[in-house]
Scaffold this motif. Structure first.
Motif, PDB file in Angstrom:
ATOM      1  N   SER A 128      -6.703 -94.823 -33.890  1.00  0.00           N
ATOM      2  CA  SER A 128      -6.793 -95.846 -33.002  1.00  0.00           C
ATOM      3  C   SER A 128      -8.065 -96.219 -32.724  1.00  0.00           C
ATOM      4  O   SER A 128      -8.222 -97.610 -32.349  1.00  0.00           O
ATOM      5  CB  SER A 128      -6.406 -95.036 -31.602  1.00  0.00           C
ATOM      6  OG  SER A 128      -7.157 -94.143 -30.996  1.00  0.00           O
ATOM      7  N   TRP A 131      -9.182 -99.700 -34.706  1.00  0.00           N
ATOM      8  CA  TRP A 131      -8.902-101.319 -34.621  1.00  0.00           C
ATOM      9  C   TRP A 131     -10.227-102.127 -34.098  1.00  0.00           C
ATOM     10  O   TRP A 131     -10.329-103.323 -34.460  1.00  0.00           O
ATOM     11  CB  TRP A 131      -8.080-101.625 -33.170  1.00  0.00           C
ATOM     12  CG  TRP A 131      -8.481-101.102 -32.008  1.00  0.00           C
ATOM     13  CD1 TRP A 131      -8.505 -99.916 -31.228  1.00  0.00           C
ATOM     14  CD2 TRP A 131      -9.283-101.944 -31.020  1.00  0.00           C
ATOM     15  NE1 TRP A 131      -9.141-100.008 -29.980  1.00  0.00           N
ATOM     16  CE2 TRP A 131      -9.824-101.275 -29.919  1.00  0.00           C
ATOM     17  CE3 TRP A 131      -9.653-103.314 -31.203  1.00  0.00           C
ATOM     18  CZ2 TRP A 131     -10.550-101.747 -28.964  1.00  0.00           C
ATOM     19  CZ3 TRP A 131     -10.464-103.932 -30.190  1.00  0.00           C
ATOM     20  CH2 TRP A 131     -10.913-103.111 -28.992  1.00  0.00           C
ATOM     21  N   LEU A 187      -7.410-111.111 -30.329  1.00  0.00           N
ATOM     22  CA  LEU A 187      -8.395-109.985 -30.557  1.00  0.00           C
ATOM     23  C   LEU A 187      -9.770-110.979 -30.930  1.00  0.00           C
ATOM     24  O   LEU A 187     -10.929-110.436 -30.218  1.00  0.00           O
ATOM     25  CB  LEU A 187      -7.909-109.275 -31.854  1.00  0.00           C
ATOM     26  CG  LEU A 187      -7.207-107.832 -31.373  1.00  0.00           C
ATOM     27  CD1 LEU A 187      -6.669-107.129 -32.536  1.00  0.00           C
ATOM     28  CD2 LEU A 187      -8.053-106.831 -30.499  1.00  0.00           C
ATOM     29  N   ASN A 247      -5.037-103.815 -24.464  1.00  0.00           N
ATOM     30  CA  ASN A 247      -4.074-103.793 -25.940  1.00  0.00           C
ATOM     31  C   ASN A 247      -3.012-104.772 -25.394  1.00  0.00           C
ATOM     32  O   ASN A 247      -2.037-104.162 -25.146  1.00  0.00           O
ATOM     33  CB  ASN A 247      -3.564-102.414 -26.116  1.00  0.00           C
ATOM     34  CG  ASN A 247      -3.061-102.412 -27.390  1.00  0.00           C
ATOM     35  OD1 ASN A 247      -3.190-103.228 -28.429  1.00  0.00           O
ATOM     36  ND2 ASN A 247      -2.062-101.312 -27.644  1.00  0.00           N
ATOM     37  N   PRO A 248      -3.069-105.906 -25.736  1.00  0.00           N
ATOM     38  CA  PRO A 248      -4.310-106.758 -26.144  1.00  0.00           C
ATOM     39  C   PRO A 248      -5.173-107.141 -25.137  1.00  0.00           C
ATOM     40  O   PRO A 248      -4.915-107.064 -24.065  1.00  0.00           O
ATOM     41  CB  PRO A 248      -3.474-108.030 -26.822  1.00  0.00           C
ATOM     42  CG  PRO A 248      -2.298-108.062 -26.077  1.00  0.00           C
ATOM     43  CD  PRO A 248      -2.180-106.901 -25.492  1.00  0.00           C
TER      44      PRO A 248
END
Length: 436
Positions: A128, A131, A187, A247-248
């Motif tokens: 994780s 990202w 993002l 997230n997001p």
């Protein structure tokens, strides 16, 4: 002499805050069949949401990354293509090494008969953090165009389109929740805001208290307005919640990042005073040196310590029990020193070789204290000059505060500082004969 110690301090704070935040909000519960399940104390204790505003410091990560990229690109003389390859290699290789070692550990755990649920949790927590590198690599690749845009139009006009893109994505999620595909755009746009502010700060913009106060006030006002409009109060995702601010990343994450950057710039005088003390300066230097490895390894450390403790002694409070109240939080705090020691042992390595300095003729010579390379790409002493000299000779004049300009990414001329012994006339004579 090219380091900006307050920026290094902000990066060090961001690393420590993210590690501490993950260790506090990640609960691993030991089930009856001996496997580990994941739970979050934020679901049982929603009053902890304001703590996430302090511990979720990814905006400072991207701000300092933008600053470091601008300064590094300005100093590099090998061409933008080679600079970009070198920069991306420094980001990607540690992640590849983590994936390789993690795959070997998972294979060994599978052969040893570790439950599948534990392996799934370990894989999720280990992968994780990666990202973070995806938008960062994209922004580093766009450093040249983004820097040119900031110089031409200013940071405010460059930030507005990114904020508008995030707002449009949030609105689309509320009106058309079934429509996907906006995650990559969101993002890149959300984390481009602090990255652009870092580029602007490296070029000498956003200096002084007025821009910093404006950033802090605008960001805090946006966060308050978004909470009133129905956004979650937690800066990170909560299991079972209908919406996550991270997230997001949502407008809440952008507003929080802007607030943290403004407060960090306002705290610059305090950070400068702390940098003159040996222990804080040393701590900042060490954390900056290992920043990426600390970020990538802290979650595998949590999983490894928890799994080994469960195998050795059964369920332990704060490590394997459900995060259902303040007692769990106090018990987890007691495990933090052990986790920190394991993490330090995993990422630590010795600094090799004496420090060198480049003379105008190209020769390199030792200058005494060891230097280190930080994520910003420049070499700097292990601490400020005032902390490496126990006492100054009588009659020594204090150095001017304007020996160099930390906000100028492209100095007009090279500068040299020559240090000589006050009781060594031959070295003083050699210094006097140096070209000015």
């Amino acid at each position: 002499m090219t380091r900006d110690w307050p920026v290094d301090a902000l990066r060090g704070y961001a690393v420590a805050a993210v590690v501490l935040g993950h260790w506090l909000v990640t609960g691993l519960v030991l089930t009856g069949d001996g496997s580990l399940g994941q739970a979050s104390p934020l679901a049982a204790m929603p009053a902890l949401a304001p703590a996430t505003w302090v511990l979720q410091a990814l905006g400072l990560f991207y701000f300092t990354a933008g600053y470091a990229s601008a300064r590094s690109a300005a100093r590099y003389r090998g061409g933008q293509g080679r600079w970009l390859a070198r920069r991306l290699r420094r980001l990607v290789l540690p992640a590849v090494a983590l994936l390789g070692s993690g795959a070997a550990v998972l294979l060994a755990a599978t052969v040893a008969g570790v439950p599948d649920r534990t392996l799934a949790v370990a894989l999720t927590l280990a992968v994780s953090p990666l990202w973070f590198l995806l938008p960062l690599c994209a922004l580093v690749a766009l450093t040249g165009p983004l820097r040119a845009a900031v110089r031409r139009w200013g940071p405010w006009w460059c930030v507005v389109p990114a904020v508008a893109a995030v707002a449009a994505a949030d609105l689309a999620d509320r009106l058309l929740p079934a429509v996907g595909g906006l995650l990559p755009v969101r993002l890149l746009a959300a984390w481009a805001v602090p990255y652009l502010l870092g580029l602007a700060y490296a070029d000498g913009r956003l200096t002084g208290r007025r821009p910093a106060a404006a950033l802090a006030a605008c960001g805090a006002g946006a966060v308050a307005a978004l909470i009133s409009a129905g956004y979650p109060a937690s800066a990170v995702g909560v299991p079972g919640a209908a919406m996550s601010n991270l997230n997001p990343p949502s407008l809440f994450a952008v507003g929080l990042a802007v607030t943290q950057i403004g407060l960090g710039l306002l705290a610059r005088p305090v950070l400068l005073r702390l940098a003159r003390r040996p222990r804080p300066a040393r701590a900042v230097e060490v954390v900056n040196r290992y920043a990426l490895r600390i970020y990538l390894c802290h979650q595998p450390v949590l999983v490894g310590v928890t799994a080994l403790a469960a195998h050795a002694g059964g369920a332990l409070p704060g490590l394997h029990t459900a995060p259902d109240g303040p007692r769990w939080l106090l018990a987890r705090a007691g495990w933090l020193p052990l986790l920190a020691l394991v993490l330090a042992a995993l990422v630590h390595r010795r600094s090799a070789g004496p420090a060198t300095s480049t003379r105008p003729g190209g020769r390199r010579r030792s200058v005494g204290p060891a230097t280190s390379t930080s994520p910003g790409g420049s070499r700097h002493p292990a601490g400020p000059a005032t902390s490496t000299r126990p006492e100054a000779p009588a009659g020594c004049e204090p150095l001017s505060a304007r020996v160099y300009d930390v906000h100028r990414s492209e100095p007009r001329r090279p500068q040299e500082v020559i240090a000589v012994r006050d009781s060594d006339p031959p070295s003083r004579g050699r210094a006097d004969r140096q070209p000015r």
